[in-house]
Motif scaffolding. Structure first.
Motif, PDB file in Angstrom:
ATOM      1  N   PHE A 114       7.372  88.251  15.264  1.00 50.50           N
ATOM      2  CA  PHE A 114       8.006  87.302  16.150  1.00 50.50           C
ATOM      3  C   PHE A 114       9.482  87.411  16.482  1.00 50.50           C
ATOM      4  N   ASP A 115      10.303  88.086  15.412  1.00 47.45           N
ATOM      5  CA  ASP A 115      11.645  88.388  15.878  1.00 47.45           C
ATOM      6  C   ASP A 115      11.855  89.685  16.753  1.00 47.45           C
ATOM      7  N   LEU A 116      11.097  90.367  16.814  1.00 40.99           N
ATOM      8  CA  LEU A 116      10.931  91.623  17.771  1.00 40.99           C
ATOM      9  C   LEU A 116      10.375  91.252  19.214  1.00 40.99           C
ATOM     10  N   ILE A 117       9.499  90.228  19.066  1.00 39.10           N
ATOM     11  CA  ILE A 117       9.162  89.750  20.703  1.00 39.10           C
ATOM     12  C   ILE A 117      10.410  88.913  21.172  1.00 39.10           C
ATOM     13  N   LYS A 118      11.036  88.113  20.465  1.00 38.02           N
ATOM     14  CA  LYS A 118      12.160  87.171  20.757  1.00 38.02           C
ATOM     15  C   LYS A 118      12.991  88.114  21.333  1.00 38.02           C
ATOM     16  N   GLN A 119      13.373  89.309  20.992  1.00 39.81           N
ATOM     17  CA  GLN A 119      14.498  90.098  21.441  1.00 39.81           C
ATOM     18  C   GLN A 119      13.780  90.841  22.685  1.00 39.81           C
ATOM     19  N   CYS A 120      12.627  91.068  22.783  1.00 36.80           N
ATOM     20  CA  CYS A 120      12.143  92.087  23.809  1.00 36.80           C
ATOM     21  C   CYS A 120      11.789  91.139  25.243  1.00 36.80           C
ATOM     22  N   ASP A 121      11.453  89.777  24.723  1.00 40.34           N
ATOM     23  CA  ASP A 121      10.859  88.926  25.866  1.00 40.34           C
ATOM     24  C   ASP A 121      11.324  87.641  25.675  1.00 40.34           C
ATOM     25  N   LYS A 122      12.171  87.168  26.550  1.00 39.20           N
ATOM     26  CA  LYS A 122      12.757  85.827  26.207  1.00 39.20           C
ATOM     27  C   LYS A 122      11.804  84.706  26.596  1.00 39.20           C
ATOM     28  N   THR A 123      10.628  84.810  27.497  1.00 37.28           N
ATOM     29  CA  THR A 123       9.638  83.751  27.838  1.00 37.28           C
ATOM     30  C   THR A 123       8.526  84.710  27.716  1.00 37.28           C
ATOM     31  N   PRO A 124       7.925  84.600  26.310  1.00 35.16           N
ATOM     32  CA  PRO A 124       6.559  85.416  26.275  1.00 35.16           C
ATOM     33  C   PRO A 124       5.438  84.366  26.625  1.00 35.16           C
ATOM     34  N   LYS A 125       4.618  84.876  27.349  1.00 37.68           N
ATOM     35  CA  LYS A 125       3.429  84.255  27.584  1.00 37.68           C
ATOM     36  C   LYS A 125       2.246  84.288  26.759  1.00 37.68           C
ATOM     37  N   LYS A 126       1.523  83.108  26.534  1.00 41.09           N
ATOM     38  CA  LYS A 126       0.543  82.873  25.913  1.00 41.09           C
ATOM     39  C   LYS A 126      -0.524  83.676  26.248  1.00 41.09           C
ATOM     40  N   PRO A 127      -1.151  84.348  25.346  1.00 41.93           N
ATOM     41  CA  PRO A 127      -2.418  85.113  25.755  1.00 41.93           C
ATOM     42  C   PRO A 127      -3.655  84.261  26.434  1.00 41.93           C
ATOM     43  N   THR A 128      -4.092  84.857  27.416  1.00 42.15           N
ATOM     44  CA  THR A 128      -5.414  83.931  27.916  1.00 42.15           C
ATOM     45  C   THR A 128      -6.559  84.173  27.208  1.00 42.15           C
ATOM     46  N   HIS A 129      -6.694  85.544  26.281  1.00 44.17           N
ATOM     47  CA  HIS A 129      -8.047  85.315  25.469  1.00 44.17           C
ATOM     48  C   HIS A 129      -7.630  86.120  24.476  1.00 44.17           C
ATOM     49  N   SER A 130      -8.541  85.858  23.325  1.00 39.71           N
ATOM     50  CA  SER A 130      -8.104  86.407  22.208  1.00 39.71           C
ATOM     51  C   SER A 130      -8.715  87.638  21.995  1.00 39.71           C
ATOM     52  N   GLN A 131      -7.863  88.752  21.176  1.00 42.81           N
ATOM     53  CA  GLN A 131      -8.569  90.032  21.055  1.00 42.81           C
ATOM     54  C   GLN A 131      -8.571  90.387  19.639  1.00 42.81           C
ATOM     55  N   ARG A 132      -9.634  91.519  19.408  1.00 39.96           N
ATOM     56  CA  ARG A 132      -9.615  91.953  18.097  1.00 39.96           C
ATOM     57  C   ARG A 132      -8.746  92.340  17.109  1.00 39.96           C
ATOM     58  N   ALA A 133      -8.561  91.898  15.931  1.00 40.77           N
ATOM     59  CA  ALA A 133      -7.521  92.167  15.170  1.00 40.77           C
ATOM     60  C   ALA A 133      -7.344  93.389  14.432  1.00 40.77           C
ATOM     61  N   LEU A 134      -7.988  94.354  14.965  1.00 35.78           N
ATOM     62  CA  LEU A 134      -8.068  95.608  14.470  1.00 35.78           C
ATOM     63  C   LEU A 134      -8.208  96.522  15.792  1.00 35.78           C
ATOM     64  N   PHE A 135      -7.507  97.674  15.810  1.00 38.72           N
ATOM     65  CA  PHE A 135      -7.930  98.556  16.832  1.00 38.72           C
ATOM     66  C   PHE A 135      -7.438 100.184  16.467  1.00 38.72           C
ATOM     67  N   VAL A 136      -7.948 100.931  17.067  1.00 35.09           N
ATOM     68  CA  VAL A 136      -7.315 102.300  16.908  1.00 35.09           C
ATOM     69  C   VAL A 136      -6.847 102.814  18.351  1.00 35.09           C
ATOM     70  N   SER A 137      -5.872 103.537  18.317  1.00 37.69           N
ATOM     71  CA  SER A 137      -5.169 103.995  19.641  1.00 37.69           C
ATOM     72  C   SER A 137      -4.693 105.378  19.422  1.00 37.69           C
ATOM     73  N   LYS A 138      -4.614 106.348  20.444  1.00 37.18           N
ATOM     74  CA  LYS A 138      -4.116 107.555  20.420  1.00 37.18           C
ATOM     75  C   LYS A 138      -2.536 107.621  20.049  1.00 37.18           C
ATOM     76  N   MET A 139      -2.398 108.404  19.163  1.00 39.84           N
ATOM     77  CA  MET A 139      -1.036 108.903  18.609  1.00 39.84           C
ATOM     78  C   MET A 139      -0.265 109.498  19.872  1.00 39.84           C
ATOM     79  N   ASN A 140       0.928 108.667  19.976  1.00 37.83           N
ATOM     80  CA  ASN A 140       1.745 109.569  20.714  1.00 37.83           C
ATOM     81  C   ASN A 140       3.210 110.334  20.194  1.00 37.83           C
ATOM     82  N   ARG A 141       3.829 111.031  20.837  1.00 36.95           N
ATOM     83  CA  ARG A 141       5.061 111.760  19.930  1.00 36.95           C
ATOM     84  C   ARG A 141       6.118 110.861  19.689  1.00 36.95           C
ATOM     85  N   SER A 142       6.207 109.760  20.660  1.00 41.47           N
ATOM     86  CA  SER A 142       7.463 109.024  20.215  1.00 41.47           C
ATOM     87  C   SER A 142       7.284 108.002  18.942  1.00 41.47           C
TER      88      SER A 142
END
Length: 306
Positions: A114-142
């Motif tokens: 919540f704190d991070l979103i407030k810093q990054c996006d002053k007007t966060p939009k509510k999601p239009t649909h729900s997403q799975r609360a678990l995911f696997v993603s490709k690792m990146n160097r950063s």
């Protein structure tokens, strides 16, 4: 897709740190409060648990995570994120004594997001649909670079109180910027369906041994029963009733393993009125009836059977 040479060097460094601060199989806490290391020198049976919100990064080996009927395989080329309490089973499927499974888990909570979103996006939009609360993603160097910098702080513990929170924030920021970051953001959005589902999960975990009709759960978060069922399944891959059943059976297994209690009593304590129904559902989830399962577990863990 493999990381470049620098990324692979970071992976080797991460594996070396986990070996250095574990030394033996098991889950190990570190000087960084939310950071844990996991080591396994052989493949394991499925381990059932209620997974807390966390980032999981494998430095060596491979793990299979099961959520309901869905399977998620991840290794050093990817990372796994769980963004809400979920009943899962995890199984190390690639590990040897020469090349043990090495993993880290970094726990996080809704307030950090919540704190991070407030810093990054002053007007966060509510999601239009729900997403799975678990995911696997490709690792990146950063992301991997930030993770390794966090782990390096274990060599200078005096720096941890000041610098660890800053690097943890960077790690979360980089995950949120990824395509699947919305899976985490949705729980920090006031009034979102995900926020309501998280509240329902808290109710289920608190009162799992009580009857919890979906009408009552829906009324508690001010949505319709059909909407609750739909969004709950989108987020958790199961219905509220199935979620409650998994929590009940995991608690029953814990009771049977840690206390001198019979199967029927354990079933009653977690909310089952019928011993036969308890035995049937227990065997369906864990592969064998309670008495046999607990004996096998005790033998595998080297516990003395009374």
């Amino acid at each position: 897709m493999k990381l470049d040479d620098e990324g692979q060097q970071l992976q080797r460094e991460l594996a070396a740190y986990i070996e250095k601060y574990t030394g033996k199989d098991g889950t190990h806490s570190t000087y960084i409060p939310d950071l844990h290391f996991i080591r396994a020198s052989k493949e394991t049976e499925p381990i059932h648990s209620i997974h807390e919100p966390a980032l999981c990064v494998v430095a060596q080996g491979t793990k299979l995570m099961m959520l309901a009927k869905e399977s998620y395989l991840y290794d050093s080329s990817s990372y796994l994120v769980v963004s809400m309490h979920l009943p899962v089973s995890g199984q190390v499927v690639e590990a040897t004594s020469e090349r043990p499974y090495l993993c880290l888990r970094l726990d996080f909570d809704k307030q950090q997001i919540f704190d991070l979103i407030k810093q990054c996006d002053k007007t966060p939009k509510k999601p239009t649909h729900s997403q799975r609360a678990l995911f696997v993603s490709k690792m990146n160097r950063s992301l991997l670079d930030a993770i390794v910098r966090l782990v390096r702080l274990l060599d200078t513990p005096e720096d941890i109180p000041v610098i660890a929170p800053l690097i943890t924030q960077e790690i979360l920021y980089r995950i949120l910027q990824e395509e699947q970051g919305q899976s985490i953001k949705q729980f920090a959005m006031s009034g979102s369906h995900a926020e309501r589902i998280a509240k329902v999960v808290q109710l289920i975990e608190r009162d799992f041994n009580q009857p919890l009709p979906i009408d009552m759960l829906a009324a508690a978060v001010n949505i319709s029963p059909s909407s609750l069922h739909h969004h709950f399944k989108e987020i958790t891959a199961m219905s509220p009733l199935q979620y409650q059943k998994q929590v009940r059976l995991q608690e029953a297994r814990r009771l049977l393993l840690s206390e001198t209690i019979g199967a029927a009593d354990a079933g009653f304590q977690v909310g089952y009125e019928s011993p036969s129904q308890f035995n049937r559902e227990y065997a369906r989830m864990f592969g064998m009836p309670p008495v046999r399962d607990i004996k096998r577990l005790r033998d595998s863990l080297g516990l003395v059977t009374n």
